[in-house]
Design a protein around this motif. Structure first.
Motif, PDB file in Angstrom:
ATOM      1  N   ALA A  77      60.100  32.326 -60.241  1.00  0.00           N
ATOM      2  CA  ALA A  77      61.269  32.940 -60.670  1.00  0.00           C
ATOM      3  C   ALA A  77      62.434  31.835 -60.903  1.00  0.00           C
ATOM      4  O   ALA A  77      63.187  31.795 -61.733  1.00  0.00           O
ATOM      5  N   MET A  78      62.503  30.988 -59.797  1.00  0.00           N
ATOM      6  CA  MET A  78      63.358  30.138 -59.851  1.00  0.00           C
ATOM      7  C   MET A  78      63.147  28.996 -60.996  1.00  0.00           C
ATOM      8  O   MET A  78      64.232  28.613 -61.749  1.00  0.00           O
ATOM      9  N   VAL A  79      61.918  28.540 -61.117  1.00  0.00           N
ATOM     10  CA  VAL A  79      61.827  27.552 -62.193  1.00  0.00           C
ATOM     11  C   VAL A  79      62.082  28.307 -63.419  1.00  0.00           C
ATOM     12  O   VAL A  79      62.399  27.730 -64.641  1.00  0.00           O
ATOM     13  N   ARG A  80      61.637  29.522 -63.625  1.00  0.00           N
ATOM     14  CA  ARG A  80      61.882  30.171 -65.032  1.00  0.00           C
ATOM     15  C   ARG A  80      63.439  30.392 -65.224  1.00  0.00           C
ATOM     16  O   ARG A  80      63.801  30.106 -66.328  1.00  0.00           O
ATOM     17  N   ALA A  81      64.276  30.513 -64.366  1.00  0.00           N
ATOM     18  CA  ALA A  81      65.599  30.845 -64.527  1.00  0.00           C
ATOM     19  C   ALA A  81      66.139  29.259 -64.873  1.00  0.00           C
ATOM     20  O   ALA A  81      67.111  29.322 -65.787  1.00  0.00           O
ATOM     21  N   VAL A  82      65.627  28.119 -64.285  1.00  0.00           N
ATOM     22  CA  VAL A  82      66.198  26.750 -64.454  1.00  0.00           C
ATOM     23  C   VAL A  82      65.685  26.563 -66.119  1.00  0.00           C
ATOM     24  O   VAL A  82      66.618  26.119 -66.799  1.00  0.00           O
ATOM     25  N   LEU A  83      64.350  26.824 -66.313  1.00  0.00           N
ATOM     26  CA  LEU A  83      63.993  26.760 -67.824  1.00  0.00           C
ATOM     27  C   LEU A  83      64.874  27.371 -68.770  1.00  0.00           C
ATOM     28  O   LEU A  83      65.170  26.817 -69.865  1.00  0.00           O
ATOM     29  N   LEU A  84      64.948  28.795 -68.670  1.00  0.00           N
ATOM     30  CA  LEU A  84      65.924  29.607 -69.330  1.00  0.00           C
ATOM     31  C   LEU A  84      67.440  28.997 -69.517  1.00  0.00           C
ATOM     32  O   LEU A  84      68.276  28.998 -70.661  1.00  0.00           O
ATOM     33  N   ARG A  85      68.014  28.742 -68.574  1.00  0.00           N
ATOM     34  CA  ARG A  85      69.332  28.158 -68.390  1.00  0.00           C
ATOM     35  C   ARG A  85      69.308  26.883 -69.409  1.00  0.00           C
ATOM     36  O   ARG A  85      70.441  26.320 -70.054  1.00  0.00           O
ATOM     37  N   ILE A 115      69.498  37.665 -55.386  1.00  0.00           N
ATOM     38  CA  ILE A 115      68.947  38.808 -56.081  1.00  0.00           C
ATOM     39  C   ILE A 115      67.575  38.988 -55.227  1.00  0.00           C
ATOM     40  O   ILE A 115      67.311  40.328 -55.098  1.00  0.00           O
ATOM     41  N   TYR A 116      66.958  38.150 -54.976  1.00  0.00           N
ATOM     42  CA  TYR A 116      65.900  38.293 -54.048  1.00  0.00           C
ATOM     43  C   TYR A 116      66.039  38.890 -52.886  1.00  0.00           C
ATOM     44  O   TYR A 116      65.296  40.004 -52.485  1.00  0.00           O
ATOM     45  N   PHE A 117      66.963  38.485 -52.071  1.00  0.00           N
ATOM     46  CA  PHE A 117      67.297  39.029 -50.620  1.00  0.00           C
ATOM     47  C   PHE A 117      67.788  40.669 -50.831  1.00  0.00           C
ATOM     48  O   PHE A 117      67.591  41.264 -50.073  1.00  0.00           O
ATOM     49  N   PHE A 120      64.291  42.605 -53.348  1.00  0.00           N
ATOM     50  CA  PHE A 120      63.081  42.487 -52.400  1.00  0.00           C
ATOM     51  C   PHE A 120      63.029  42.755 -51.279  1.00  0.00           C
ATOM     52  O   PHE A 120      62.326  43.627 -50.444  1.00  0.00           O
ATOM     53  N   GLN A 121      63.939  41.884 -50.392  1.00  0.00           N
ATOM     54  CA  GLN A 121      63.835  42.173 -48.954  1.00  0.00           C
ATOM     55  C   GLN A 121      64.354  43.477 -48.378  1.00  0.00           C
ATOM     56  O   GLN A 121      63.866  43.884 -47.209  1.00  0.00           O
ATOM     57  N   SER A 122      65.354  43.909 -48.957  1.00  0.00           N
ATOM     58  CA  SER A 122      65.780  45.184 -48.565  1.00  0.00           C
ATOM     59  C   SER A 122      65.151  46.410 -49.127  1.00  0.00           C
ATOM     60  O   SER A 122      65.009  47.360 -48.562  1.00  0.00           O
ATOM     61  N   TRP A 123      64.789  46.433 -50.571  1.00  0.00           N
ATOM     62  CA  TRP A 123      64.266  47.433 -51.122  1.00  0.00           C
ATOM     63  C   TRP A 123      62.794  47.399 -51.359  1.00  0.00           C
ATOM     64  O   TRP A 123      62.379  48.624 -51.170  1.00  0.00           O
TER      65      TRP A 123
END
Length: 149
Positions: A77-85, A115-117, A120-123
């Protein structure tokens, strides 16, 4: 007749637009990133079983599966965000500076973690009602209070 008129009308509208180049690198990179993630998630149990067939279904094995899945999905997800940015910056490269793009890219990573924390972590985290220890205690009959569903 209507179809020809419709096609001709859109042809004239498209001809008025300035030409744009289509970037194929980013969609292909995102596709291969997702494909590698899917193949890796498929092959992870196969590799794990080949290394230690006796540990199949144990708590440690399930924990390794969970953490490998969680961390690899977060990294993708982080690599995808950097690619899209980067792709968004590349499209408007005449109006953006490299320093501003680098700042936005660096700020994208903490936002991914946030967003992850928050989600994903809470919900979306593992359900505490279906905890492994409770399931084992219920199955063995050692703790009748663990059988709560």
């Amino acid at each position: 007749e209507d179809k020809r008129r419709y096609v001709r009308q859109w042809g004239h509208l498209i001809a008025k637009l300035p030409p744009r180049t289509q970037y194929n690198l980013v969609p292909k990179a995102v596709f291969w990133l997702d494909m590698c993630l899917l193949v890796g998630m498929f092959c992870l149990p196969l590799v794990e079983l080949r290394n230690s067939p006796a540990a199949r279904g144990s708590r440690e094995t399930q924990g390794r599966y969970f953490y490998a899945t969680e961390y690899s999905c977060m990294a993708c997800a982080m690599v995808r965000a950097v690619l899209l940015r980067t792709a968004m910056w590349w499209e408007r490269r005449a109006t953006r500076s490299v320093a501003r793009m680098a700042f936005k890219m660096v700020m994208t990573l903490p936002m991914c973690l946030l967003i992850y924390f928050l989600t994903f972590q809470s919900w979306l985290a593992a359900d505490t009602w279906l905890d492994y220890d409770n399931i084992e205690a219920c199955k063995s009959g050692a703790d009748p209070a663990a059988c709560k569903c």
